[in-house]
Design a protein around this motif. Structure first.
Motif, PDB file in Angstrom:
ATOM      1  N   ALA A  16       0.835  -1.205   0.000  1.00  0.00           N
ATOM      2  CA  ALA A  16       0.000   0.000   0.000  1.00  0.00           C
ATOM      3  C   ALA A  16       0.867   1.252   0.000  1.00  0.00           C
ATOM      4  O   ALA A  16       0.545   2.236  -0.665  1.00  0.00           O
ATOM      5  CB  ALA A  16      -0.939  -0.002   1.206  1.00  0.00           C
ATOM      6  N   LYS A  17       1.974   1.199   0.721  1.00  0.00           N
ATOM      7  CA  LYS A  17       2.885   2.350   0.775  1.00  0.00           C
ATOM      8  C   LYS A  17       3.423   2.685  -0.610  1.00  0.00           C
ATOM      9  O   LYS A  17       3.416   3.843  -1.029  1.00  0.00           O
ATOM     10  CB  LYS A  17       4.037   2.036   1.737  1.00  0.00           C
ATOM     11  CG  LYS A  17       5.058   3.129   1.889  1.00  0.00           C
ATOM     12  CD  LYS A  17       6.133   2.716   2.872  1.00  0.00           C
ATOM     13  CE  LYS A  17       7.459   2.678   2.160  1.00  0.00           C
ATOM     14  NZ  LYS A  17       8.571   2.333   3.023  1.00  0.00           N
ATOM     15  N   TYR A  18       3.869   1.672  -1.335  1.00  0.00           N
ATOM     16  CA  TYR A  18       4.411   1.901  -2.677  1.00  0.00           C
ATOM     17  C   TYR A  18       3.323   2.269  -3.675  1.00  0.00           C
ATOM     18  O   TYR A  18       3.519   3.129  -4.537  1.00  0.00           O
ATOM     19  CB  TYR A  18       5.207   0.689  -3.154  1.00  0.00           C
ATOM     20  CG  TYR A  18       6.539   0.573  -2.473  1.00  0.00           C
ATOM     21  CD1 TYR A  18       7.585   1.424  -2.806  1.00  0.00           C
ATOM     22  CD2 TYR A  18       6.756  -0.367  -1.474  1.00  0.00           C
ATOM     23  CE1 TYR A  18       8.816   1.346  -2.169  1.00  0.00           C
ATOM     24  CE2 TYR A  18       7.979  -0.457  -0.826  1.00  0.00           C
ATOM     25  CZ  TYR A  18       9.003   0.400  -1.187  1.00  0.00           C
ATOM     26  OH  TYR A  18      10.213   0.326  -0.555  1.00  0.00           O
ATOM     27  N   LEU A  38      -7.240  -1.710  -0.645  1.00  0.00           N
ATOM     28  CA  LEU A  38      -8.011  -1.127   0.454  1.00  0.00           C
ATOM     29  C   LEU A  38      -9.419  -1.695   0.530  1.00  0.00           C
ATOM     30  O   LEU A  38      -9.976  -1.852   1.621  1.00  0.00           O
ATOM     31  CB  LEU A  38      -8.057   0.395   0.312  1.00  0.00           C
ATOM     32  CG  LEU A  38      -6.723   1.111   0.501  1.00  0.00           C
ATOM     33  CD1 LEU A  38      -6.845   2.579   0.091  1.00  0.00           C
ATOM     34  CD2 LEU A  38      -6.237   0.980   1.931  1.00  0.00           C
ATOM     35  N   ALA A  39     -10.007  -2.014  -0.607  1.00  0.00           N
ATOM     36  CA  ALA A  39     -11.361  -2.579  -0.627  1.00  0.00           C
ATOM     37  C   ALA A  39     -11.390  -3.954   0.030  1.00  0.00           C
ATOM     38  O   ALA A  39     -12.401  -4.331   0.638  1.00  0.00           O
ATOM     39  CB  ALA A  39     -11.883  -2.669  -2.056  1.00  0.00           C
ATOM     40  N   ARG A  40     -10.302  -4.681  -0.067  1.00  0.00           N
ATOM     41  CA  ARG A  40     -10.241  -6.010   0.559  1.00  0.00           C
ATOM     42  C   ARG A  40     -10.034  -5.936   2.066  1.00  0.00           C
ATOM     43  O   ARG A  40     -10.216  -6.920   2.762  1.00  0.00           O
ATOM     44  CB  ARG A  40      -9.135  -6.840  -0.088  1.00  0.00           C
ATOM     45  CG  ARG A  40      -9.478  -7.303  -1.483  1.00  0.00           C
ATOM     46  CD  ARG A  40      -8.496  -8.329  -1.991  1.00  0.00           C
ATOM     47  NE  ARG A  40      -7.175  -7.766  -2.213  1.00  0.00           N
ATOM     48  CZ  ARG A  40      -6.746  -7.192  -3.333  1.00  0.00           C
ATOM     49  NH1 ARG A  40      -7.559  -7.092  -4.359  1.00  0.00           N
ATOM     50  NH2 ARG A  40      -5.521  -6.735  -3.444  1.00  0.00           N
ATOM     51  N   ASP A  41      -9.651  -4.767   2.586  1.00  0.00           N
ATOM     52  CA  ASP A  41      -9.445  -4.585   4.022  1.00  0.00           C
ATOM     53  C   ASP A  41     -10.777  -4.193   4.658  1.00  0.00           C
ATOM     54  O   ASP A  41     -11.081  -3.033   4.828  1.00  0.00           O
ATOM     55  CB  ASP A  41      -8.392  -3.500   4.275  1.00  0.00           C
ATOM     56  CG  ASP A  41      -8.135  -3.281   5.765  1.00  0.00           C
ATOM     57  OD1 ASP A  41      -8.593  -4.114   6.576  1.00  0.00           O
ATOM     58  OD2 ASP A  41      -7.486  -2.290   6.111  1.00  0.00           O
ATOM     59  N   HIS A  42     -11.567  -5.198   5.005  1.00  0.00           N
ATOM     60  CA  HIS A  42     -12.905  -4.943   5.533  1.00  0.00           C
ATOM     61  C   HIS A  42     -12.895  -4.624   7.023  1.00  0.00           C
ATOM     62  O   HIS A  42     -13.944  -4.469   7.624  1.00  0.00           O
ATOM     63  CB  HIS A  42     -13.824  -6.143   5.268  1.00  0.00           C
ATOM     64  CG  HIS A  42     -14.017  -6.410   3.817  1.00  0.00           C
ATOM     65  ND1 HIS A  42     -14.700  -5.544   2.997  1.00  0.00           N
ATOM     66  CD2 HIS A  42     -13.602  -7.417   3.040  1.00  0.00           C
ATOM     67  CE1 HIS A  42     -14.710  -6.035   1.765  1.00  0.00           C
ATOM     68  NE2 HIS A  42     -14.048  -7.158   1.766  1.00  0.00           N
ATOM     69  N   SER A  50     -11.517   5.234   1.261  1.00  0.00           N
ATOM     70  CA  SER A  50     -10.270   5.453   0.521  1.00  0.00           C
ATOM     71  C   SER A  50     -10.232   4.606  -0.741  1.00  0.00           C
ATOM     72  O   SER A  50      -9.764   5.059  -1.784  1.00  0.00           O
ATOM     73  CB  SER A  50      -9.062   5.131   1.401  1.00  0.00           C
ATOM     74  OG  SER A  50      -8.958   6.048   2.453  1.00  0.00           O
ATOM     75  N   ALA A  51     -10.706   3.373  -0.645  1.00  0.00           N
ATOM     76  CA  ALA A  51     -10.745   2.497  -1.813  1.00  0.00           C
ATOM     77  C   ALA A  51     -11.579   3.129  -2.915  1.00  0.00           C
ATOM     78  O   ALA A  51     -11.162   3.166  -4.077  1.00  0.00           O
ATOM     79  CB  ALA A  51     -11.319   1.136  -1.435  1.00  0.00           C
ATOM     80  N   TYR A  52     -12.738   3.638  -2.553  1.00  0.00           N
ATOM     81  CA  TYR A  52     -13.613   4.276  -3.526  1.00  0.00           C
ATOM     82  C   TYR A  52     -12.910   5.466  -4.179  1.00  0.00           C
ATOM     83  O   TYR A  52     -12.956   5.635  -5.394  1.00  0.00           O
ATOM     84  CB  TYR A  52     -14.911   4.711  -2.845  1.00  0.00           C
ATOM     85  CG  TYR A  52     -15.883   5.380  -3.783  1.00  0.00           C
ATOM     86  CD1 TYR A  52     -16.656   4.625  -4.657  1.00  0.00           C
ATOM     87  CD2 TYR A  52     -16.020   6.760  -3.795  1.00  0.00           C
ATOM     88  CE1 TYR A  52     -17.549   5.240  -5.527  1.00  0.00           C
ATOM     89  CE2 TYR A  52     -16.907   7.382  -4.672  1.00  0.00           C
ATOM     90  CZ  TYR A  52     -17.663   6.613  -5.529  1.00  0.00           C
ATOM     91  OH  TYR A  52     -18.537   7.216  -6.389  1.00  0.00           O
ATOM     92  N   LYS A  53     -12.253   6.280  -3.364  1.00  0.00           N
ATOM     93  CA  LYS A  53     -11.546   7.460  -3.881  1.00  0.00           C
ATOM     94  C   LYS A  53     -10.510   7.051  -4.922  1.00  0.00           C
ATOM     95  O   LYS A  53     -10.473   7.601  -6.026  1.00  0.00           O
ATOM     96  CB  LYS A  53     -10.846   8.205  -2.742  1.00  0.00           C
ATOM     97  CG  LYS A  53      -9.982   9.367  -3.212  1.00  0.00           C
ATOM     98  CD  LYS A  53      -9.176   9.957  -2.073  1.00  0.00           C
ATOM     99  CE  LYS A  53      -7.805   9.344  -2.053  1.00  0.00           C
ATOM    100  NZ  LYS A  53      -6.866  10.015  -1.157  1.00  0.00           N
ATOM    101  N   TRP A  54      -9.687   6.065  -4.609  1.00  0.00           N
ATOM    102  CA  TRP A  54      -8.627   5.664  -5.537  1.00  0.00           C
ATOM    103  C   TRP A  54      -9.180   5.003  -6.785  1.00  0.00           C
ATOM    104  O   TRP A  54      -8.645   5.192  -7.885  1.00  0.00           O
ATOM    105  CB  TRP A  54      -7.608   4.768  -4.839  1.00  0.00           C
ATOM    106  CG  TRP A  54      -6.760   5.537  -3.878  1.00  0.00           C
ATOM    107  CD1 TRP A  54      -6.724   5.418  -2.524  1.00  0.00           C
ATOM    108  CD2 TRP A  54      -5.842   6.596  -4.204  1.00  0.00           C
ATOM    109  NE1 TRP A  54      -5.839   6.321  -1.988  1.00  0.00           N
ATOM    110  CE2 TRP A  54      -5.291   7.057  -2.997  1.00  0.00           C
ATOM    111  CE3 TRP A  54      -5.447   7.192  -5.393  1.00  0.00           C
ATOM    112  CZ2 TRP A  54      -4.342   8.086  -2.951  1.00  0.00           C
ATOM    113  CZ3 TRP A  54      -4.511   8.204  -5.346  1.00  0.00           C
ATOM    114  CH2 TRP A  54      -3.964   8.648  -4.140  1.00  0.00           C
ATOM    115  N   LEU A  55     -10.254   4.245  -6.638  1.00  0.00           N
ATOM    116  CA  LEU A  55     -10.838   3.595  -7.814  1.00  0.00           C
ATOM    117  C   LEU A  55     -11.480   4.619  -8.750  1.00  0.00           C
ATOM    118  O   LEU A  55     -11.375   4.494  -9.971  1.00  0.00           O
ATOM    119  CB  LEU A  55     -11.850   2.528  -7.387  1.00  0.00           C
ATOM    120  CG  LEU A  55     -11.219   1.305  -6.704  1.00  0.00           C
ATOM    121  CD1 LEU A  55     -12.295   0.417  -6.100  1.00  0.00           C
ATOM    122  CD2 LEU A  55     -10.342   0.533  -7.675  1.00  0.00           C
TER     123      LEU A  55
END
Length: 75
Positions: A16-18, A38-42, A50-55
């Motif tokens: 995630a950092k990279y 991030l989406a898999r981190d429930h 955050s997952a939504y933002k990046w997607l």
């Protein structure tokens, strides 16, 4: 490699950092990969936000690239 555990143990936080470093530079593939990670981190609701933002950012980057390619092809 970190996300898949290639060459060592799986390290989602390291991946995630990279991904985030590249995503902040606008790399669509990194934005997508970070969003999916991030989406898999429930465990955390903020991860889904955050997952939504990046997607969404990844989707927009791909659309812009497709539009630019189409413009170049029509000239």
């Amino acid at each position: 490699m970190l996300e898949a555990g290639e060459g060592g143990p799986v390290d989602a936080a390291g991946a995630a950092k990279y991904y985030e470093a590249a995503a902040n530079y606008g790399v669509a593939e990194a934005q997508y990969n970070l969003g999916m990670l991030l989406a898999r981190d429930h465990n955390h609701e903020t991860s889904l936000v955050s997952a939504y933002k990046w997607l969404v950012l990844a989707e927009n980057a791909v659309k812009q690239s497709a539009e630019a390619a189409q413009e170049c092809g029509s000239r």
